[in-house]
Motif scaffolding. Structure first.
Motif, PDB file in Angstrom:
ATOM      1  N   ALA A 339       0.832  -1.213   0.000  1.00 50.20           N
ATOM      2  CA  ALA A 339       0.000   0.000   0.000  1.00 50.20           C
ATOM      3  C   ALA A 339       0.865   1.261   0.000  1.00 50.20           C
ATOM      4  O   ALA A 339       0.509   2.275   0.590  1.00 50.20           O
ATOM      5  CB  ALA A 339      -0.970   0.005   1.183  1.00 50.20           C
ATOM      6  N   MET A 340       2.006   1.180  -0.685  1.00 51.57           N
ATOM      7  CA  MET A 340       2.907   2.319  -0.860  1.00 51.57           C
ATOM      8  C   MET A 340       3.195   2.471  -2.355  1.00 51.57           C
ATOM      9  O   MET A 340       4.332   2.353  -2.804  1.00 51.57           O
ATOM     10  CB  MET A 340       4.205   2.107  -0.079  1.00 51.57           C
ATOM     11  CG  MET A 340       4.028   1.984   1.431  1.00 51.57           C
ATOM     12  SD  MET A 340       5.572   1.512   2.287  1.00 51.57           S
ATOM     13  CE  MET A 340       6.625   2.929   1.933  1.00 51.57           C
ATOM     14  N   PRO A 341       2.154   2.718  -3.164  1.00 54.03           N
ATOM     15  CA  PRO A 341       2.310   2.684  -4.621  1.00 54.03           C
ATOM     16  C   PRO A 341       3.224   3.757  -5.199  1.00 54.03           C
ATOM     17  O   PRO A 341       3.672   3.628  -6.335  1.00 54.03           O
ATOM     18  CB  PRO A 341       0.870   2.865  -5.124  1.00 54.03           C
ATOM     19  CG  PRO A 341       0.178   3.609  -4.023  1.00 54.03           C
ATOM     20  CD  PRO A 341       0.782   3.063  -2.756  1.00 54.03           C
ATOM     21  N   GLU A 342       3.509   4.806  -4.424  1.00 52.34           N
ATOM     22  CA  GLU A 342       4.350   5.885  -4.938  1.00 52.34           C
ATOM     23  C   GLU A 342       5.828   5.696  -4.587  1.00 52.34           C
ATOM     24  O   GLU A 342       6.655   6.563  -4.878  1.00 52.34           O
ATOM     25  CB  GLU A 342       3.862   7.232  -4.406  1.00 52.34           C
ATOM     26  CG  GLU A 342       2.459   7.598  -4.888  1.00 52.34           C
ATOM     27  CD  GLU A 342       2.045   8.990  -4.500  1.00 52.34           C
ATOM     28  OE1 GLU A 342       2.758   9.611  -3.684  1.00 52.34           O
ATOM     29  OE2 GLU A 342       1.024   9.462  -5.016  1.00 52.34           O
ATOM     30  N   TYR A 343       6.162   4.540  -3.987  1.00 52.50           N
ATOM     31  CA  TYR A 343       7.533   4.311  -3.526  1.00 52.50           C
ATOM     32  C   TYR A 343       8.183   3.110  -4.199  1.00 52.50           C
ATOM     33  O   TYR A 343       7.528   2.109  -4.512  1.00 52.50           O
ATOM     34  CB  TYR A 343       7.553   4.088  -2.014  1.00 52.50           C
ATOM     35  CG  TYR A 343       7.412   5.353  -1.206  1.00 52.50           C
ATOM     36  CD1 TYR A 343       8.532   6.031  -0.736  1.00 52.50           C
ATOM     37  CD2 TYR A 343       6.163   5.879  -0.929  1.00 52.50           C
ATOM     38  CE1 TYR A 343       8.411   7.203  -0.008  1.00 52.50           C
ATOM     39  CE2 TYR A 343       6.022   7.055  -0.186  1.00 52.50           C
ATOM     40  CZ  TYR A 343       7.156   7.705   0.260  1.00 52.50           C
ATOM     41  OH  TYR A 343       7.034   8.867   0.989  1.00 52.50           O
ATOM     42  N   LEU A 344       9.491   3.222  -4.385  1.00 52.45           N
ATOM     43  CA  LEU A 344      10.347   2.095  -4.726  1.00 52.45           C
ATOM     44  C   LEU A 344      11.334   1.908  -3.588  1.00 52.45           C
ATOM     45  O   LEU A 344      11.863   2.889  -3.060  1.00 52.45           O
ATOM     46  CB  LEU A 344      11.122   2.361  -6.018  1.00 52.45           C
ATOM     47  CG  LEU A 344      10.325   2.545  -7.309  1.00 52.45           C
ATOM     48  CD1 LEU A 344      11.263   2.869  -8.461  1.00 52.45           C
ATOM     49  CD2 LEU A 344       9.499   1.301  -7.628  1.00 52.45           C
ATOM     50  N   ARG A 345      11.573   0.658  -3.207  1.00 55.59           N
ATOM     51  CA  ARG A 345      12.609   0.376  -2.213  1.00 55.59           C
ATOM     52  C   ARG A 345      13.881   0.000  -2.965  1.00 55.59           C
ATOM     53  O   ARG A 345      13.864  -0.903  -3.805  1.00 55.59           O
ATOM     54  CB  ARG A 345      12.192  -0.767  -1.288  1.00 55.59           C
ATOM     55  CG  ARG A 345      13.137  -0.957  -0.090  1.00 55.59           C
ATOM     56  CD  ARG A 345      12.826  -2.247   0.645  1.00 55.59           C
ATOM     57  NE  ARG A 345      13.168  -3.402  -0.173  1.00 55.59           N
ATOM     58  CZ  ARG A 345      12.807  -4.659   0.123  1.00 55.59           C
ATOM     59  NH1 ARG A 345      12.100  -4.915   1.188  1.00 55.59           N
ATOM     60  NH2 ARG A 345      13.155  -5.649  -0.688  1.00 55.59           N
ATOM     61  N   ILE A 346      14.963   0.700  -2.656  1.00 51.88           N
ATOM     62  CA  ILE A 346      16.224   0.498  -3.360  1.00 51.88           C
ATOM     63  C   ILE A 346      17.278   0.010  -2.373  1.00 51.88           C
ATOM     64  O   ILE A 346      17.580   0.676  -1.379  1.00 51.88           O
ATOM     65  CB  ILE A 346      16.703   1.800  -4.035  1.00 51.88           C
ATOM     66  CG1 ILE A 346      15.621   2.340  -4.974  1.00 51.88           C
ATOM     67  CG2 ILE A 346      17.985   1.564  -4.793  1.00 51.88           C
ATOM     68  CD1 ILE A 346      15.113   3.700  -4.608  1.00 51.88           C
ATOM     69  N   SER A 347      17.830  -1.155  -2.628  1.00 52.94           N
ATOM     70  CA  SER A 347      18.883  -1.702  -1.770  1.00 52.94           C
ATOM     71  C   SER A 347      20.215  -1.024  -2.085  1.00 52.94           C
ATOM     72  O   SER A 347      20.474  -0.627  -3.220  1.00 52.94           O
ATOM     73  CB  SER A 347      19.036  -3.207  -2.001  1.00 52.94           C
ATOM     74  OG  SER A 347      17.816  -3.890  -1.831  1.00 52.94           O
ATOM     75  N   ILE A 348      21.060  -0.921  -1.069  1.00 56.06           N
ATOM     76  CA  ILE A 348      22.418  -0.452  -1.301  1.00 56.06           C
ATOM     77  C   ILE A 348      23.191  -1.586  -1.955  1.00 56.06           C
ATOM     78  O   ILE A 348      23.260  -2.698  -1.424  1.00 56.06           O
ATOM     79  CB  ILE A 348      23.107  -0.046   0.021  1.00 56.06           C
ATOM     80  CG1 ILE A 348      22.232   0.932   0.803  1.00 56.06           C
ATOM     81  CG2 ILE A 348      24.487   0.531  -0.262  1.00 56.06           C
ATOM     82  CD1 ILE A 348      21.858   2.195   0.058  1.00 56.06           C
ATOM     83  N   GLY A 349      23.775  -1.321  -3.134  1.00 56.39           N
ATOM     84  CA  GLY A 349      24.463  -2.367  -3.873  1.00 56.39           C
ATOM     85  C   GLY A 349      25.968  -2.184  -3.872  1.00 56.39           C
ATOM     86  O   GLY A 349      26.530  -1.446  -3.045  1.00 56.39           O
ATOM     87  N   SER A 350      26.608  -2.849  -4.792  1.00 56.82           N
ATOM     88  CA  SER A 350      28.047  -2.671  -4.975  1.00 56.82           C
ATOM     89  C   SER A 350      28.295  -1.284  -5.563  1.00 56.82           C
ATOM     90  O   SER A 350      27.369  -0.598  -6.000  1.00 56.82           O
ATOM     91  CB  SER A 350      28.592  -3.747  -5.905  1.00 56.82           C
ATOM     92  OG  SER A 350      28.091  -3.540  -7.224  1.00 56.82           O
ATOM     93  N   SER A 351      29.540  -0.873  -5.614  1.00 53.87           N
ATOM     94  CA  SER A 351      29.866   0.437  -6.185  1.00 53.87           C
ATOM     95  C   SER A 351      29.375   0.542  -7.621  1.00 53.87           C
ATOM     96  O   SER A 351      28.789   1.561  -8.022  1.00 53.87           O
ATOM     97  CB  SER A 351      31.378   0.672  -6.121  1.00 53.87           C
ATOM     98  OG  SER A 351      31.822   0.686  -4.777  1.00 53.87           O
ATOM     99  N   ASN A 352      29.583  -0.511  -8.400  1.00 53.14           N
ATOM    100  CA  ASN A 352      29.132  -0.501  -9.796  1.00 53.14           C
ATOM    101  C   ASN A 352      27.615  -0.484  -9.900  1.00 53.14           C
ATOM    102  O   ASN A 352      27.038   0.216 -10.743  1.00 53.14           O
ATOM    103  CB  ASN A 352      29.691  -1.716 -10.545  1.00 53.14           C
ATOM    104  CG  ASN A 352      31.174  -1.593 -10.824  1.00 53.14           C
ATOM    105  OD1 ASN A 352      31.722  -0.491 -10.860  1.00 53.14           O
ATOM    106  ND2 ASN A 352      31.839  -2.726 -11.029  1.00 53.14           N
ATOM    107  N   GLU A 353      26.954  -1.261  -9.053  1.00 55.37           N
ATOM    108  CA  GLU A 353      25.494  -1.296  -9.075  1.00 55.37           C
ATOM    109  C   GLU A 353      24.902   0.047  -8.665  1.00 55.37           C
ATOM    110  O   GLU A 353      23.949   0.544  -9.274  1.00 55.37           O
ATOM    111  CB  GLU A 353      24.994  -2.405  -8.142  1.00 55.37           C
ATOM    112  CG  GLU A 353      25.253  -3.806  -8.654  1.00 55.37           C
ATOM    113  CD  GLU A 353      24.963  -4.873  -7.621  1.00 55.37           C
ATOM    114  OE1 GLU A 353      24.655  -6.003  -8.023  1.00 55.37           O
ATOM    115  OE2 GLU A 353      25.044  -4.581  -6.397  1.00 55.37           O
ATOM    116  N   ASN A 354      25.462   0.637  -7.623  1.00 53.92           N
ATOM    117  CA  ASN A 354      24.981   1.945  -7.178  1.00 53.92           C
ATOM    118  C   ASN A 354      25.138   2.985  -8.281  1.00 53.92           C
ATOM    119  O   ASN A 354      24.230   3.798  -8.523  1.00 53.92           O
ATOM    120  CB  ASN A 354      25.748   2.395  -5.931  1.00 53.92           C
ATOM    121  CG  ASN A 354      25.450   1.541  -4.716  1.00 53.92           C
ATOM    122  OD1 ASN A 354      24.486   0.776  -4.703  1.00 53.92           O
ATOM    123  ND2 ASN A 354      26.280   1.652  -3.694  1.00 53.92           N
TER     124      ASN A 354
END
Length: 366
Positions: A339-354
């Protein structure tokens, strides 16, 4: 599809919404014929596991044909020593999900109530459904747990309260003062499950470590995992710490050989390598700062997080932004199911992924 056996289902099972994990890398590669994919959807450790863990697994490959130790003896004793608890106060499961569900199966059923917060981990509600209990969702406050309201939601029918600190998916945290005011007033016959899957990432002196309260509150169970800071997500290993009697019931109900041999071997090595955990936490702090700086620059609203992820709002364009990210090879976690349709959850990734995510989102926000 013809439903030949639906009438045979237990009534509570028919309405269960299946838990949907983050999109796999291979699936996105097939969909868009991509060679580069950055998965920032499942809060995994971008550093993987400790090299000492990998070596410990290699050393035990010859035993792949053997059943694991059903009691996880060495792991249990190693963890008990590390936590300064008795071995009888620790139980292990096939991921913390299994542990969370086992509590529901032990202590709740039809006619009972299980209390949890809005925007909390989906498994709490699913566990209530599985056992036929009534889930009581308490409205959140500032995207986090409203502990006074959750206390008021407890009734004579309440058997379990699930809490997460920090919370997933929002990353919010409740303080030591808030926690103590809550737990001191919970009836002693209500089981409180404190989910601390992301506790290693917290960098706040106001945080309450659940293990400090087990002796004073026998109805408290603390749930933790090796999937995040330890980087053992694929091995599926979680654990509960609590009163010996409660842990005894957990061990009575858990499946035989529920923790595989390599998860046990890996976890023992992981516990002994706390320098790797520190490296993971430091890396996460750096990556989080990098993301927040970009969000501030692009005027993207976000929920301050104490985990290894952050929720960012893209308003009415969230679905469109998510699709464009996928086309460019970046997997994040849409939160419409929470029920948070306006949000994306973004994980902290590797330096390249970030950097991959930052480049794509910067381009999209122009």
């Amino acid at each position: 599809m013809t439903k030949l056996f639906e009438k045979l289902l237990q009534p509570q099972v028919a309405g269960i919404q299946t838990y949907v994990p983050g999109k796999p890398i291979s699936e996105l590669q097939r969909e868009y014929n991509l060679s580069r994919v950055s998965k920032l959807a499942s809060n995994e450790n971008p550093l993987g596991a400790s090299p000492k863990v990998l070596q410990a697994i290699r050393d035990q490959l010859v035993d792949i044909g053997r059943y694991p130790d059903g009691s996880a003896y060495y792991l249990t004793h190693e963890m008990a020593k590390f936590l300064n608890r008795a071995p009888e106060e620790v139980a292990f499961g096939n991921g913390s999900n299994e542990m969370l569900e086992l509590v529901a199966r032990l202590f709740a059923g039809p006619g009972d109530e299980i209390v949890y917060s809005q925007y909390a981990f989906a498994i709490y509600a699913i566990s209530a459904q599985i056992v036929g209990a009534t889930g009581v969702e308490v409205p959140a406050k500032g995207w986090g747990h409203d502990l006074p309201a959750m206390l008021k939601a407890i009734t004579p029918k309440t058997k379990i309260v699930y809490l997460a600190n920090p919370n997933n998916p929002t990353g919010t945290m409740f303080s030591k003062d808030e926690w103590e005011a809550f737990i001191s007033k919970v009836p002693s016959d209500v089981i409180v499950v404190l989910d601390e899957a992301y506790f290693e990432y917290v960098n706040d002196s106001a945080y309450a470590n659940g293990l400090d309260y087990i002796d004073d509150y026998p109805n408290l169970l603390v749930s933790r995992t090796f999937s995040k800071a330890y980087g053992l997500a694929s091995l599926r290993l979680g654990y509960l710490v609590g009163n010996k009697e409660l842990i005894g019931y957990i061990n009575k109900l858990r499946a035989p050989f529920n923790v595989n041999h390599y998860a046990q071997v890996a976890a023992v090595a992981a516990i002994k390598d706390q320098s790797f955990v520190k490296k993971t936490v430091d890396f996460n702090l750096s990556g989080m700062a990098q993301f927040l700086a970009v969000f501030d620059k692009l005027n993207i609203n976000y929920i301050p997080s104490h985990g290894n992820f952050v929720c960012a709002s893209f308003g009415k364009k969230t679905s469109e932004v998510n699709q464009e990210l996928l086309k460019k090879g970046v997997i994040t976690r849409p939160l419409a199911g929470y029920a948070m349709p306006e949000y994306l959850r973004i994980s902290i990734g590797s330096s390249n992924e970030n950097q991959h995510f930052i480049s794509v989102i910067t381009s999209l926000m122009k």
